[in-house]
Design a protein around this motif. Sequence first.
Motif, short mmCIF file in Angstrom:
data_model
loop_
_atom_site.label_atom_id
_atom_site.label_comp_id
_atom_site.label_asym_id
_atom_site.label_seq_id
_atom_site.Cartn_x
_atom_site.Cartn_y
_atom_site.Cartn_z
N ILE A 174 -8.89 -0.70 -7.76
CA ILE A 174 -8.58 -0.55 -6.35
C ILE A 174 -7.31 0.28 -6.27
O ILE A 174 -6.30 -0.07 -6.87
CB ILE A 174 -8.43 -1.92 -5.67
N TYR A 209 -12.13 0.81 -2.22
CA TYR A 209 -11.65 -0.08 -1.17
C TYR A 209 -12.65 -1.21 -0.96
O TYR A 209 -13.78 -0.97 -0.56
CB TYR A 209 -11.45 0.67 0.14
N CYS A 234 -14.72 -1.59 2.42
CA CYS A 234 -15.66 -0.54 2.81
C CYS A 234 -17.04 -0.77 2.21
O CYS A 234 -17.95 0.02 2.43
CB CYS A 234 -15.14 0.83 2.37
N SER A 260 0.84 -1.19 0.00
CA SER A 260 0.00 0.00 0.00
C SER A 260 0.87 1.25 0.00
O SER A 260 1.92 1.29 0.66
CB SER A 260 -0.89 0.02 1.25
N TYR A 279 -5.06 1.51 -0.90
CA TYR A 279 -5.74 0.42 -0.18
C TYR A 279 -4.70 -0.36 0.63
O TYR A 279 -3.67 -0.76 0.10
CB TYR A 279 -6.44 -0.51 -1.19
#
Length: 159
Positions: free
Chosen positions: A95, A135, A138, A74, A99
């Motif tokens: 993504i 993400y 989420c 990340s 993330y």
Amino acid sequence: METPRKAIVLSSGGLDSTTVMAIAKSEGYDIYSLSFSYGQRHSAELDAANRVADTIGVKKHLVINVDMRLIGGSALTDDIAVPKDRNESDMAGEIPVTYVPARNTIFLSYALGWAEAVGAPDIFIGVNAVDYSGYPDCRHEFIAAFEALANLDTKAGVE
């Protein structure tokens, strides 16, 4: 006088978690605030989480150290550039590199453990499913799946 229900509230110090903490407080919960120092590049959010906990008047604010830098992958925890000024089509299509792999799964797992330890039947997490920036942890489907897991994984859920 009725004893207030306890709730664990995950707190990043950002807008979503602060809003959900205020909602939990307005519903009469005793708040146990949980934040993480996970190797993120900055401490501004943790500083904000401490201020929010003080302002809202939580029962306890716990900061757990989890070094997600060891996992990497990340831009928030690794040597990867953080993208600036992404447009909506970029955000919808992939993504993002910001993330943090399985971060909310890890955070919710800690919250679940603390909830059992303090006798809190509820956990609040402030993720925004409408503006989740790609993400996967989420999304509504993830939160519902974690809730199902919590009901199978805990003493309270089994009893």
